[in-house]
Design an enzyme around this catalytic site. Structure first.
Site, PDB file in Angstrom:
ATOM      1  N   LYS A   1       5.101   2.562  -2.459  1.00  0.00           N
ATOM      2  CA  LYS A   1       4.793   3.740  -2.960  1.00  0.00           C
ATOM      3  C   LYS A   1       5.169   4.194  -4.000  1.00  0.00           C
ATOM      4  CE  LYS A   1       3.808   7.837  -0.802  1.00  0.00           C
ATOM      5  NZ  LYS A   1       3.446   8.164   0.572  1.00  0.00           N
TER       6      LYS A   1
ATOM      7  N   LYS B   1       4.514   2.094   9.010  1.00  0.00           N
ATOM      8  CA  LYS B   1       3.390   2.962   8.885  1.00  0.00           C
ATOM      9  C   LYS B   1       2.367   1.995   9.329  1.00  0.00           C
ATOM     10  CE  LYS B   1       2.734   6.701   7.064  1.00  0.00           C
ATOM     11  NZ  LYS B   1       2.513   7.565   6.231  1.00  0.00           N
TER      12      LYS B   1
ATOM     13  N   SER C   1      -7.453   4.980   4.225  1.00  0.00           N
ATOM     14  CA  SER C   1      -7.956   3.163   2.955  1.00  0.00           C
ATOM     15  C   SER C   1      -7.689   2.118   3.175  1.00  0.00           C
ATOM     16  CB  SER C   1      -6.066   3.684   2.421  1.00  0.00           C
ATOM     17  OG  SER C   1      -6.210   5.421   1.459  1.00  0.00           O
TER      18      SER C   1
ATOM     19  N   LYS D   1       0.778  -0.697  -0.149  1.00  0.00           N
ATOM     20  CA  LYS D   1      -0.412  -0.099  -0.528  1.00  0.00           C
ATOM     21  C   LYS D   1       0.587   1.146   0.797  1.00  0.00           C
ATOM     22  CE  LYS D   1      -4.729   1.415  -0.008  1.00  0.00           C
ATOM     23  NZ  LYS D   1      -3.966   2.487  -0.341  1.00  0.00           N
TER      24      LYS D   1
END
Length: 479
Positions: free
Chosen positions: A109, A97, A367, A73
């Site tokens: 990313k 995170k 999300s 993600k």
């Protein structure tokens, strides 16, 4: 003989330095440490799009840091500053995170080296769709493998284009909407996603202020009410964080820093909505009539305040200005706004920093809720909301009948009844889930911070918690 000034580490070097500081305090095999630290893969794509009678070539990246959990993600940003090192550093932060806030994703990313302001909407759509095509055909956009989201320079519009492009390429994939998050509501999005990162910043501060010992460590006292706040960057994250803190928690936003300068009003504070509307209408804060305009906006970072909220770019607090930062509490609403060198200076000064991997995790948390909604094909609250209201109505009816039997000795206030009888819809459930996530994650950091003599700050505590969870995941896989 003149002494040379210290060299500022790059964003990627800062992430590695902070990672190394944490793993030095852990008992992990060197091989496992290296496996967690390195980026698994980075894909670089160069593609052409015919625009304005010519072919324009664009460069984009998608980096996968860790696949200890899948899908991976992470956002996709559109910026001229995008480069491989930045994307890989951000992907690493996403891994930590997600582990910290217990969303079941690995870290990824992406970025496209483009200034979106230079293109018309139809041109940007063609570019975005082509970028999505290049990623999707390599499963770098996929509901079960790699799920992008908005980041700097992108938003709901771009995510809708990407989701539609994926669906066109995978016409029989019933879960196609789950290939990206941060979509508009009418394209499979979820209530509360746009505000999510700013809301997460608010919930993080609320949880911090619920612990008097931590508040005292920052040299502060009391609650958020009346605290003086300076916000750097009034984009999506900064705007929502500033708005919620001022409107709902009584904080006073005294400074707002933007690209073209800053606004400052220590006496009366700033009306966040009013400044935001001016910014949208004028493209900057210059000329705003109800506050002092400071052309060198970065100087306002150094003004006296209680809470500093860097909410835009990496490295805005660095070796060049860290000594002059007066805020006793910094909450990193952006990714990497405090460099590793500045972090060390600030810690020695006694400044408490609520780290980015926790503070801006509201976006990935919501999300996750959107992804689950897309996979379950039903909005949150649809099954239970009216049943919940009916059960509450039974209680109210019984209480009012009891009041009648006692000669109306007391009654329920209309405002209480209205609030109690309202069942939770999707937005309420999303906010509840986000609040629970931010509280739980803060306590996991706090426990490490206060239980170990060798951990003196929340950032190291956050890395320790997240790296340990990633390590446990790899061990469970047999590594």
């Amino acid at each position: 003989m003149a002494t040379s000034s210290p060299i500022e580490p790059s964003f990627r070097e800062s992430v590695d330095l902070m990672f190394n500081r944490a793993v030095a305090l852990m008992d992990l095999p060197p091989g496992l440490v290296e496996k967690i630290r390195v980026c698994n893969a980075t894909y670089t794509v160069r593609f052409g799009v015919r625009l304005r009678g010519d072919i324009k070539t664009f460069v984009g990246y998608r980096s996968v840091h860790s696949e200890h959990m899948e899908p991976v993600k992470g956002g996709i940003r559109f910026s001229m500053g995008v480069n491989q090192d930045e994307v890989e550093a951000l992907a690493a932060l996403m891994t930590y995170k997600c582990a910290l806030v217990e969303t079941p994703f690995g870290g990824s990313k992406g970025g496209l080296c483009i200034d979106p302001r230079e293109y018309e909407e139809h041109e940007l759509e063609r570019i975005t769709r082509r970028f999505a095509y290049e990623l999707a055909k390599r499963d770098l956009i996929h509901p079960s493998q790699n799920v992008p989201a908005p980041d700097m320079g992108t938003g709901e519009r771009e995510m809708a284009w990407m989701a539609d492009q994926y669906a066109r390429m995978n016409t029989t994939d019933i879960n196609a909407k789950a290939c990206v998050t941060g979509k508009p509501l009418n394209a499979g999005g979820i209530h509360g996603r746009v505000e999510a990162t700013g809301r997460g910043v608010q919930y993080a501060l609320r949880e911090f202020f619920r612990n008097p010992e931590d508040v005292a460590a920052a040299g502060l006292s009391g609650s958020l009410d009346g605290k003086r706040v300076i916000v750097q960057g009034l984009g999506n994250v900064g705007y929502h964080a500033a708005k919620f803190l001022s409107d709902e928690d009584g904080a006073k936003v005294i400074g707002i820093i933007e690209r073209d300068g800053a606004l400052f009003n220590a006496e009366d504070g700033l009306d966040v909505d009013d400044v935001f509307q001016w910014l949208r209408a004028n493209g900057g804060v210059k000329g705003y009539p109800k506050a002092t305009y400071v052309e060198n906006g970065a100087a306002v970072l150094e003004e006296a305040c209680d809470i500093l909220v860097p909410a835009a770019l990496e490295g805005v607090i660095n070796l060049g200005n860290a000594e002059r930062i007066q805020a006793p509490l910094i909450i990193e609403a952006a990714n990497g706004p405090v460099t590793a060198g500045a972090d060390e200076i600030l810690r020695k000064k006694g400044c408490v920093i609520i780290p980015d991997m926790y503070a801006n995790a509201g976006g990935v948390t919501v999300s996750y809720f959107e992804w689950v909604k897309n996979l379950s094909h039903i909005r949150f609250g649809r099954m239970q909301r009216r049943q919940e209201e009916a059960r509450h109505q039974l209680v109210v009816d019984e209480l009012e009948a009891l009041s009648d039997s006692m000669g109306n000795a007391w009654s329920l206030s209309p405002s209480f009844k209205a609030k109690y009888l309202r069942g939770a819809g999707e937005l309420e459930l999303v906010r509840s889930g986000l609040d629970d996530t931010m509280r739980t994650a803060y306590q996991s950091m706090r426990e490490v911070w206060h239980s170990r003599d060798d951990v003196t700050d929340l950032r190291t505590a956050a890395y320790l918690v997240s790296i340990d969870r990633v390590a446990q995941s790899y061990r469970a896989k047999g590594l």
